[in-house]
Design a protein around this motif. Structure first.
Motif, PDB file in Angstrom:
ATOM      1  N   ALA A  74      79.456  -7.890  45.360  1.00 34.45           N
ATOM      2  CA  ALA A  74      79.249  -7.781  46.807  1.00 34.45           C
ATOM      3  C   ALA A  74      78.820  -9.124  47.379  1.00 34.45           C
ATOM      4  O   ALA A  74      78.240  -9.964  46.682  1.00 34.45           O
ATOM      5  CB  ALA A  74      78.177  -6.733  47.107  1.00 34.45           C
ATOM      6  N   ILE A  75      79.120  -9.294  48.653  1.00 34.23           N
ATOM      7  CA  ILE A  75      78.595 -10.424  49.430  1.00 34.23           C
ATOM      8  C   ILE A  75      77.786  -9.811  50.576  1.00 34.23           C
ATOM      9  O   ILE A  75      78.234  -8.850  51.207  1.00 34.23           O
ATOM     10  CB  ILE A  75      79.736 -11.303  49.974  1.00 34.23           C
ATOM     11  CG1 ILE A  75      80.497 -11.959  48.813  1.00 34.23           C
ATOM     12  CG2 ILE A  75      79.194 -12.361  50.944  1.00 34.23           C
ATOM     13  CD1 ILE A  75      81.733 -12.731  49.223  1.00 34.23           C
ATOM     14  N   ALA A  76      76.599 -10.353  50.808  1.00 36.78           N
ATOM     15  CA  ALA A  76      75.778  -9.884  51.926  1.00 36.78           C
ATOM     16  C   ALA A  76      75.674 -11.012  52.954  1.00 36.78           C
ATOM     17  O   ALA A  76      74.839 -11.911  52.814  1.00 36.78           O
ATOM     18  CB  ALA A  76      74.391  -9.479  51.438  1.00 36.78           C
ATOM     19  N   PRO A  77      76.543 -10.978  53.978  1.00 36.68           N
ATOM     20  CA  PRO A  77      76.442 -12.019  55.009  1.00 36.68           C
ATOM     21  C   PRO A  77      75.237 -11.765  55.905  1.00 36.68           C
ATOM     22  O   PRO A  77      74.842 -10.618  56.133  1.00 36.68           O
ATOM     23  CB  PRO A  77      77.741 -11.848  55.820  1.00 36.68           C
ATOM     24  CG  PRO A  77      78.613 -10.900  55.056  1.00 36.68           C
ATOM     25  CD  PRO A  77      77.680 -10.064  54.216  1.00 36.68           C
ATOM     26  N   LEU A 123      76.048  -1.482  48.543  1.00 36.57           N
ATOM     27  CA  LEU A 123      75.475  -2.333  47.481  1.00 36.57           C
ATOM     28  C   LEU A 123      75.208  -1.524  46.210  1.00 36.57           C
ATOM     29  O   LEU A 123      75.483  -1.991  45.100  1.00 36.57           O
ATOM     30  CB  LEU A 123      74.185  -2.995  47.984  1.00 36.57           C
ATOM     31  CG  LEU A 123      74.397  -4.099  49.023  1.00 36.57           C
ATOM     32  CD1 LEU A 123      73.072  -4.525  49.647  1.00 36.57           C
ATOM     33  CD2 LEU A 123      75.098  -5.302  48.390  1.00 36.57           C
ATOM     34  N   ARG A 124      74.691  -0.294  46.376  1.00 32.97           N
ATOM     35  CA  ARG A 124      74.438   0.527  45.176  1.00 32.97           C
ATOM     36  C   ARG A 124      75.767   0.948  44.543  1.00 32.97           C
ATOM     37  O   ARG A 124      75.887   1.027  43.318  1.00 32.97           O
ATOM     38  CB  ARG A 124      73.616   1.774  45.535  1.00 32.97           C
ATOM     39  CG  ARG A 124      72.229   1.498  46.126  1.00 32.97           C
ATOM     40  CD  ARG A 124      71.266   0.820  45.161  1.00 32.97           C
ATOM     41  NE  ARG A 124      71.406  -0.609  45.083  1.00 32.97           N
ATOM     42  CZ  ARG A 124      70.975  -1.468  46.024  1.00 32.97           C
ATOM     43  NH1 ARG A 124      70.381  -1.041  47.110  1.00 32.97           N
ATOM     44  NH2 ARG A 124      71.136  -2.761  45.863  1.00 32.97           N
ATOM     45  N   GLY A 144      71.820  -4.387  54.689  1.00 36.77           N
ATOM     46  CA  GLY A 144      71.821  -3.392  53.619  1.00 36.77           C
ATOM     47  C   GLY A 144      70.736  -3.650  52.584  1.00 36.77           C
ATOM     48  O   GLY A 144      70.512  -2.840  51.680  1.00 36.77           O
ATOM     49  N   LEU A 145      70.061  -4.807  52.709  1.00 36.74           N
ATOM     50  CA  LEU A 145      68.976  -5.132  51.772  1.00 36.74           C
ATOM     51  C   LEU A 145      67.668  -4.513  52.238  1.00 36.74           C
ATOM     52  O   LEU A 145      66.795  -4.186  51.435  1.00 36.74           O
ATOM     53  CB  LEU A 145      68.811  -6.656  51.660  1.00 36.74           C
ATOM     54  CG  LEU A 145      70.048  -7.445  51.211  1.00 36.74           C
ATOM     55  CD1 LEU A 145      69.804  -8.946  51.341  1.00 36.74           C
ATOM     56  CD2 LEU A 145      70.430  -7.108  49.781  1.00 36.74           C
ATOM     57  N   LYS A 146      67.520  -4.382  53.552  1.00 39.29           N
ATOM     58  CA  LYS A 146      66.324  -3.800  54.193  1.00 39.29           C
ATOM     59  C   LYS A 146      66.784  -3.019  55.409  1.00 39.29           C
ATOM     60  O   LYS A 146      67.723  -3.442  56.098  1.00 39.29           O
ATOM     61  CB  LYS A 146      65.404  -4.932  54.699  1.00 39.29           C
ATOM     62  CG  LYS A 146      64.519  -5.518  53.626  1.00 39.29           C
ATOM     63  CD  LYS A 146      63.295  -4.671  53.470  1.00 39.29           C
ATOM     64  CE  LYS A 146      62.337  -5.193  52.426  1.00 39.29           C
ATOM     65  NZ  LYS A 146      61.333  -4.175  52.071  1.00 39.29           N
TER      66      LYS A 146
END
Ligand code: NAP
Length: 250
Positions: free
Chosen positions: A181-184, A162-163, A144-146
């Protein structure tokens, strides 16, 4: 360290296996009551055996709004209150975007974005009505970051999550409601079966991770517990990447 989660009530979605099952076990070990939601009744029943006094299995399809919207009330009715949410259920369909049906995007958004939104809103109304603080943790993804090839629906949905996390955190801070949020990165769960079952694909995948391994589901749970705990009271609108260094080296 006492995380002050004893007797707290938390909803964990996608609890039947993988990260959600590990999070549910960890929270119950900390003394929390967990409403554990997913579709697979048999997996939820096995999970309940881990701590049948503190884990309540609830069959719920995250793509069905009517089922999702009742979860917060159910937690209150069963346990007398609600303090935290872990929006963990998620799907990651591999797709060729030239050919894939728009239904793939629609269903992914329903499960990965709409359901967490409904649960966050129903829980927040409860926190506000009771004048109590609350914590919401959204399990997003480094995808979700890229944007990522073959994962257009998934990457879009996790970017949206995320937004959403940031927007709700900014809007609800005045009520004492925190949203993080956590981004695994890559974790050893059934979601990674296609990678784990093919030695060549796995080798290539691990080459991209500085620690040269995938995470185990138990490595997510302590961060979730921290974010639910009052000890993280000044933390909101944040995203914590847990990925063995994969994103930081890009
Ligand atoms: P998993 O092993 O595939 O488990 C997914 C969970 O979501 C299951 O409990 C499943 O339960 C539930 N779920 C899926 N669709 C659902 C629906 N329509 N209604 C209700 N529940 C549903 O995946 P995981 O690896 O533990 O992933 C958990 C979260 O972490 C997901 O949001 C995923 O995107 C995110 N994540 C995982 C990784 C990774 O490498 N594993 C990386 C980044 C992000 P039922 O099938 O029983 O309904």
């Amino acid at each position: 360290m006492d995380l002050e989660l004893k007797e707290k009530v938390v909803i964990v979605t996608g609890a039947s296996r993988g990260l959600g099952a590990a999070i549910t076990k960890y929270l119950s070990d900390e003394g929390a009551y967990v409403l554990a939601a997913a579709r697979s009744e048999s997996d939820l029943r096995s999970l309940q055996q881990y701590n049948d006094k503190r884990i309540l299995p609830v069959c719920c399809d995250m793509s069905v709004k009517e089922e999702v919207s009742g979860l917060a009330d159910m937690a209150c009715n069963e346990f007398g209150n609600l303090h935290g949410i872990v929006n963990n259920a998620g799907i990651a369909p591999a797709e060729n975007s030239l050919d894939s049906e728009i239904a793939v995007m629609e269903n992914t958004l329903k499960v990965n974005v709409i359901a967490p939104t409904i649960i966050a809103k129903t829980a927040a109304r409860h926190f506000v009505n009771k004048s109590q603080r609350g914590s919401i943790v959204n399990i997003a993804s480094t995808s979700g970051l890229k944007g990522k090839a073959s994962l257009a629906s998934y990457s879009s949905s996790k970017g949206a999550l995320l937004r959403l996390t940031e927007s709700l955190a900014a809007e609800w801070a005045r009520y004492g409601i925190r949203v993080n949020a956590i981004a695994p990165g890559a974790f050893e769960t059934s979601a990674q079966a296609a990678v784990l079952e093919n030695a060549d694909i796995l080798k290539a995948r691990l080459r991209k991770i500085p620690q040269r391994r995938m995470g185990s589901p138990e490595e997510i749970a302590p961060m979730v517990a921290y974010l639910l705990s009052p000890i993280s009271d000044f933390v909101t609108g944040a995203c914590f990447v847990i990925d063995g260094g994969e994103v930081s080296k890009l």
